[in-house]
Write a protein that holds these residues in place. Structure first.
Motif, PDB file in Angstrom:
ATOM      1  N   THR A  14      -1.934   6.354   4.916  1.00 38.00           N
ATOM      2  CA  THR A  14      -1.500   5.349   5.882  1.00 38.00           C
ATOM      3  C   THR A  14      -0.595   4.363   5.164  1.00 38.00           C
ATOM      4  N   GLY A  18       4.899   0.848   7.546  1.00 40.20           N
ATOM      5  CA  GLY A  18       5.325   1.918   8.431  1.00 40.20           C
ATOM      6  C   GLY A  18       6.837   2.083   8.471  1.00 40.20           C
ATOM      7  N   ARG A  28       3.114   5.306  10.667  1.00 35.74           N
ATOM      8  CA  ARG A  28       2.297   4.882   9.520  1.00 35.74           C
ATOM      9  C   ARG A  28       1.398   5.989   8.985  1.00 35.74           C
ATOM     10  N   GLN A  29       0.830   6.806   9.854  1.00 33.89           N
ATOM     11  CA  GLN A  29      -0.094   7.865   9.442  1.00 33.89           C
ATOM     12  C   GLN A  29       0.704   9.078   8.989  1.00 33.89           C
ATOM     13  N   GLU A 125      -4.047   1.685   2.934  1.00 30.28           N
ATOM     14  CA  GLU A 125      -4.944   2.730   3.413  1.00 30.28           C
ATOM     15  C   GLU A 125      -6.028   2.102   4.250  1.00 30.28           C
TER      16      GLU A 125
END
Length: 126
Positions: A14, A18, A28-29, A125
């Protein structure tokens, strides 16, 4: 029959801030796979890397990031839009998974000497 260890080759992450794409969506992920010898070889053949070695991190990350948000293809040009904090995060994450093969580090209790492993969390994270 001997049990074989299963090697994890993909790791979820993460980003702290982003990546903003051209439609103003924030990603972001993501998922990063382990780098291969071919990734390193092809890195050296890239014209932009030959002209500026600092560009190499964007090229290698574009090869090993298999997903970022809804994006299934990540190019070096797209990664040029990363904020510095996200680039630093991805560089550290890449180094960690490729040097150690996981996101855990071995440690030992200073009181009882019990050995165990701890999963490190980098900034960003969750």
């Amino acid at each position: 029959m001997r049990r074989k260890d299963i090697v994890c080759t993909e790791f979820a992450f993460t980003l702290p801030k982003g990546l903003v794409d051209t439609q103003n969506r924030v990603h972001r992920q993501g998922v990063m796979r382990l780098a291969t010898a071919l990734d390193e070889i092809l890195l050296q053949k890239e014209r932009k890397v030959q002209e500026n070695s600092a560009y190499g991190i964007l090229v290698i990350l574009s090869r090993v990031i298999t997903r970022l948000g809804s994006l299934t293809s990540v190019s070096p040009n797209l990664l040029e839009g990363l904020l510095v904090s996200d680039l630093a995060y991805l560089r550290e994450f890449y180094n960690r998974v490729n040097q150690q093969g996981n996101t855990h580090i071995p440690t030992e209790c200073p009181h009882c000497n019990t050995k165990f492993s701890v999963e490190l969390e980098l900034a960003g994270e969750s």
